[in-house]
Enzyme design. Structure first.
Site, mmCIF file in Angstrom:
data_model
loop_
_atom_site.group_PDB
_atom_site.id
_atom_site.type_symbol
_atom_site.label_atom_id
_atom_site.label_comp_id
_atom_site.label_asym_id
_atom_site.label_seq_id
_atom_site.Cartn_x
_atom_site.Cartn_y
_atom_site.Cartn_z
ATOM 1 N N VAL A 9 0.851 -1.189 0.000
ATOM 2 C CA VAL A 9 0.000 0.000 0.000
ATOM 3 C C VAL A 9 0.887 1.239 0.000
ATOM 4 C CG1 VAL A 9 -1.735 1.309 1.298
ATOM 5 C CG2 VAL A 9 -1.841 -1.177 1.261
ATOM 6 N N CYS A 10 0.575 2.178 -0.892
ATOM 7 C CA CYS A 10 1.278 3.461 -0.892
ATOM 8 C C CYS A 10 0.265 4.569 -1.136
ATOM 9 C CB CYS A 10 2.403 3.484 -1.916
ATOM 10 S SG CYS A 10 1.896 3.590 -3.619
ATOM 11 N N SER A 11 0.733 5.782 -1.257
ATOM 12 C CA SER A 11 -0.167 6.923 -1.410
ATOM 13 C C SER A 11 -1.099 6.759 -2.603
ATOM 14 C CB SER A 11 0.622 8.226 -1.565
ATOM 15 O OG SER A 11 1.349 8.481 -0.398
ATOM 16 N N GLY A 13 -0.426 4.183 -5.213
ATOM 17 C CA GLY A 13 -0.284 2.881 -5.847
ATOM 18 C C GLY A 13 0.689 2.892 -7.012
ATOM 19 N N ALA A 41 -3.696 3.721 -0.922
ATOM 20 C CA ALA A 41 -4.259 3.677 0.427
ATOM 21 C C ALA A 41 -5.776 3.844 0.393
ATOM 22 C CB ALA A 41 -3.618 4.754 1.297
#
Length: 107
Positions: A9-11, A13, A41
């Site tokens: 998961v990142c800000s 994707g 996220a």
């Protein structure tokens, strides 16, 4: 279906997509049967329900969401990816961290 499912998961994707491909290459080289994917996220809750991953790994930029995700995904390990490994896109090392956390959770 893969033996293990690893969710990053990142800000947005985007930044983790390169890391995903490096992790997949490392998994293939080691004969590890894993589905590895990245999501933003904002989509993570839906993906948790849909994919039922064995581990959730947060990009360093969303580490502030750790406790929230630990509550949402209480039955699986939730880890923050090491900032240096993330920055260097060290897929092999991040894969090892995921495997270690999953093995520890299975005990």
């Amino acid at each position: 279906m893969a033996e293990k499912t690893i969710m990053l998961v990142c800000s947005a994707g985007m930044s983790t997509s390169l890391l995903v491909s490096k992790m997949q290459k490392a998994a293939e080289a080691d004969g590890v049967d894993a589905e590895i994917f990245a999501t933003a996220a904002s989509d993570a809750t839906a993906k948790l329900a849909e994919k039922k991953p064995d581990i959730l790994m947060l990009g360093p930029q969303v580490r502030y969401m750790l406790s929230d995700f630990q509550k949402r995904a209480s039955d699986i390990p939730v880890e923050v990816i090491n900032m240096q490994d993330y920055g260097m896109m060290n897929g092999e090392k991040v894969l090892r961290e995921a495997q270690a956390a999953m093995a520890k959770a299975e005990k």
